[in-house]
Design a protein around this motif. Structure first.
Motif, PDB file in Angstrom:
ATOM      1  N   ARG A 145       0.827  -1.210   0.000  1.00  0.00           N
ATOM      2  CA  ARG A 145       0.000   0.000   0.000  1.00  0.00           C
ATOM      3  C   ARG A 145       0.864   1.264   0.000  1.00  0.00           C
ATOM      4  O   ARG A 145       0.342   2.353   0.187  1.00  0.00           O
ATOM      5  CB  ARG A 145      -0.904   0.027   1.230  1.00  0.00           C
ATOM      6  N   GLY A 146       2.193   1.097  -0.106  1.00  0.00           N
ATOM      7  CA  GLY A 146       3.086   2.251  -0.117  1.00  0.00           C
ATOM      8  C   GLY A 146       3.520   2.727   1.263  1.00  0.00           C
ATOM      9  O   GLY A 146       4.181   3.767   1.386  1.00  0.00           O
ATOM     10  N   ILE A 147       3.179   1.975   2.304  1.00  0.00           N
ATOM     11  CA  ILE A 147       3.519   2.391   3.666  1.00  0.00           C
ATOM     12  C   ILE A 147       5.029   2.375   3.884  1.00  0.00           C
ATOM     13  O   ILE A 147       5.597   3.343   4.399  1.00  0.00           O
ATOM     14  CB  ILE A 147       2.793   1.508   4.711  1.00  0.00           C
ATOM     15  N   ALA A 148       5.681   1.299   3.489  1.00  0.00           N
ATOM     16  CA  ALA A 148       7.135   1.209   3.686  1.00  0.00           C
ATOM     17  C   ALA A 148       7.861   2.304   2.916  1.00  0.00           C
ATOM     18  O   ALA A 148       8.786   2.938   3.436  1.00  0.00           O
ATOM     19  CB  ALA A 148       7.647  -0.169   3.274  1.00  0.00           C
ATOM     20  N   THR A 149       7.449   2.550   1.697  1.00  0.00           N
ATOM     21  CA  THR A 149       8.083   3.604   0.895  1.00  0.00           C
ATOM     22  C   THR A 149       7.887   4.968   1.553  1.00  0.00           C
ATOM     23  O   THR A 149       8.819   5.776   1.620  1.00  0.00           O
ATOM     24  CB  THR A 149       7.525   3.595  -0.540  1.00  0.00           C
ATOM     25  N   ALA A 150       6.695   5.224   2.072  1.00  0.00           N
ATOM     26  CA  ALA A 150       6.433   6.498   2.753  1.00  0.00           C
ATOM     27  C   ALA A 150       7.298   6.629   4.006  1.00  0.00           C
ATOM     28  O   ALA A 150       7.813   7.717   4.307  1.00  0.00           O
ATOM     29  CB  ALA A 150       4.951   6.617   3.100  1.00  0.00           C
ATOM     30  N   LEU A 151       7.485   5.533   4.733  1.00  0.00           N
ATOM     31  CA  LEU A 151       8.347   5.558   5.914  1.00  0.00           C
ATOM     32  C   LEU A 151       9.803   5.830   5.526  1.00  0.00           C
ATOM     33  O   LEU A 151      10.488   6.631   6.170  1.00  0.00           O
ATOM     34  CB  LEU A 151       8.245   4.231   6.678  1.00  0.00           C
ATOM     35  N   VAL A 152      10.270   5.177   4.466  1.00  0.00           N
ATOM     36  CA  VAL A 152      11.639   5.408   4.003  1.00  0.00           C
ATOM     37  C   VAL A 152      11.799   6.864   3.573  1.00  0.00           C
ATOM     38  O   VAL A 152      12.797   7.518   3.907  1.00  0.00           O
ATOM     39  CB  VAL A 152      12.024   4.438   2.867  1.00  0.00           C
ATOM     40  N   ASP A 153      10.830   7.383   2.841  1.00  0.00           N
ATOM     41  CA  ASP A 153      10.893   8.788   2.415  1.00  0.00           C
ATOM     42  C   ASP A 153      10.991   9.720   3.622  1.00  0.00           C
ATOM     43  O   ASP A 153      11.781  10.671   3.617  1.00  0.00           O
ATOM     44  CB  ASP A 153       9.680   9.157   1.567  1.00  0.00           C
ATOM     45  N   ALA A 154      10.202   9.453   4.658  1.00  0.00           N
ATOM     46  CA  ALA A 154      10.227  10.291   5.862  1.00  0.00           C
ATOM     47  C   ALA A 154      11.601  10.229   6.528  1.00  0.00           C
ATOM     48  O   ALA A 154      12.160  11.263   6.920  1.00  0.00           O
ATOM     49  CB  ALA A 154       9.136   9.853   6.841  1.00  0.00           C
ATOM     50  N   ALA A 155      12.150   9.029   6.636  1.00  0.00           N
ATOM     51  CA  ALA A 155      13.467   8.873   7.267  1.00  0.00           C
ATOM     52  C   ALA A 155      14.566   9.518   6.430  1.00  0.00           C
ATOM     53  O   ALA A 155      15.457  10.188   6.976  1.00  0.00           O
ATOM     54  CB  ALA A 155      13.769   7.389   7.494  1.00  0.00           C
ATOM     55  N   MET A 156      14.504   9.349   5.130  1.00  0.00           N
ATOM     56  CA  MET A 156      15.525   9.937   4.260  1.00  0.00           C
ATOM     57  C   MET A 156      15.446  11.463   4.300  1.00  0.00           C
ATOM     58  O   MET A 156      16.476  12.143   4.342  1.00  0.00           O
ATOM     59  CB  MET A 156      15.385   9.414   2.838  1.00  0.00           C
ATOM     60  N   ASP A 157      14.250  12.021   4.304  1.00  0.00           N
ATOM     61  CA  ASP A 157      14.094  13.476   4.420  1.00  0.00           C
ATOM     62  C   ASP A 157      14.657  13.966   5.753  1.00  0.00           C
ATOM     63  O   ASP A 157      15.344  14.993   5.811  1.00  0.00           O
ATOM     64  CB  ASP A 157      12.627  13.887   4.303  1.00  0.00           C
ATOM     65  N   ALA A 158      14.374  13.227   6.824  1.00  0.00           N
ATOM     66  CA  ALA A 158      14.880  13.608   8.146  1.00  0.00           C
ATOM     67  C   ALA A 158      16.407  13.567   8.169  1.00  0.00           C
ATOM     68  O   ALA A 158      17.051  14.451   8.741  1.00  0.00           O
ATOM     69  CB  ALA A 158      14.299  12.690   9.219  1.00  0.00           C
ATOM     70  N   MET A 159      16.968  12.549   7.537  1.00  0.00           N
ATOM     71  CA  MET A 159      18.436  12.444   7.470  1.00  0.00           C
ATOM     72  C   MET A 159      19.025  13.621   6.691  1.00  0.00           C
ATOM     73  O   MET A 159      20.014  14.219   7.112  1.00  0.00           O
ATOM     74  CB  MET A 159      18.851  11.132   6.808  1.00  0.00           C
ATOM     75  N   LYS A 160      18.414  13.926   5.584  1.00  0.00           N
ATOM     76  CA  LYS A 160      18.898  15.048   4.774  1.00  0.00           C
ATOM     77  C   LYS A 160      18.829  16.346   5.579  1.00  0.00           C
ATOM     78  O   LYS A 160      19.747  17.169   5.534  1.00  0.00           O
ATOM     79  CB  LYS A 160      18.066  15.160   3.498  1.00  0.00           C
ATOM     80  N   ASN A 161      17.755  16.517   6.340  1.00  0.00           N
ATOM     81  CA  ASN A 161      17.571  17.728   7.141  1.00  0.00           C
ATOM     82  C   ASN A 161      18.625  17.897   8.231  1.00  0.00           C
ATOM     83  O   ASN A 161      18.880  19.019   8.678  1.00  0.00           O
ATOM     84  CB  ASN A 161      16.179  17.770   7.768  1.00  0.00           C
ATOM     85  N   ILE A 162      19.226  16.792   8.685  1.00  0.00           N
ATOM     86  CA  ILE A 162      20.279  16.909   9.702  1.00  0.00           C
ATOM     87  C   ILE A 162      21.675  16.848   9.084  1.00  0.00           C
ATOM     88  O   ILE A 162      22.667  16.751   9.802  1.00  0.00           O
ATOM     89  CB  ILE A 162      20.114  15.875  10.840  1.00  0.00           C
ATOM     90  N   GLY A 163      21.740  16.912   7.748  1.00  0.00           N
ATOM     91  CA  GLY A 163      23.026  17.009   7.075  1.00  0.00           C
ATOM     92  C   GLY A 163      23.689  15.697   6.707  1.00  0.00           C
ATOM     93  O   GLY A 163      24.884  15.669   6.399  1.00  0.00           O
TER      94      GLY A 163
END
Length: 146
Positions: free
Chosen positions: A83-101
């Protein structure tokens, strides 16, 4: 579906989710409530839980050492997959990682976890053939490979 930052209050539901997922590797120390709370204290902005109908249906734990990012224990309830849940979770984590440099993220998947390996490859995570993964336990732990 709603994705929010994972907190220590989510532990019991998240642990129950992990136990429902074939291919998860857990142990009694790192994955205990105390171990996960310690991880969340160090990484408060990079771990996420997905909710549907007020129920935890997915989770991703991610953290960094300040230089590299790492993803751990990504799981989606088997009844909610595709249903795209795992992909959405990965996107959230990757965005968070990018935000902390963080510029690069790594993860480890059991070789026998075929669906997990297919998922990560589909998202562009490549397999490294130039490394040998090694570890050494400092304290004796009991593994639970579901």
């Amino acid at each position: 579906m709603e994705i929010i930052k994972m907190t220590k209050e989510h532990y019991s539901d998240v642990y129950e989710l992990w136990l429902s997922c074939k291919g998860m590797g857990l142990n009694n120390l790192d994955d205990s409530e105390q171990g996960i709370n310690r991880f969340l204290e160090r990484n408060p902005d990079t771990c996420f839980a997905a909710f549907e109908d007020n129920k935890v249906v997915g989770v991703i734990m991610a953290g960094s050492d300040g230089r590299r990012g790492y993803i751990y224990h990504t799981a989606v309830n088997p009844q909610y997959r595709k249903r795209g849940i795992a992909t959405a979770l990965v996107d959230a984590a990757m965005d968070a990682m990018k935000n902390i440099g963080i510029n690069k993220v790594a993860l480890v998947v059991f070789r026998h976890n075929e669906s997990g390996n297919e998922f990560w490859e589909k998202l562009g995570f490549t397999e490294r053939h130039d490394l040998v993964y090694r570890n050494k336990a400092i304290n004796e732990m009991i593994r639970n490979d579901t």
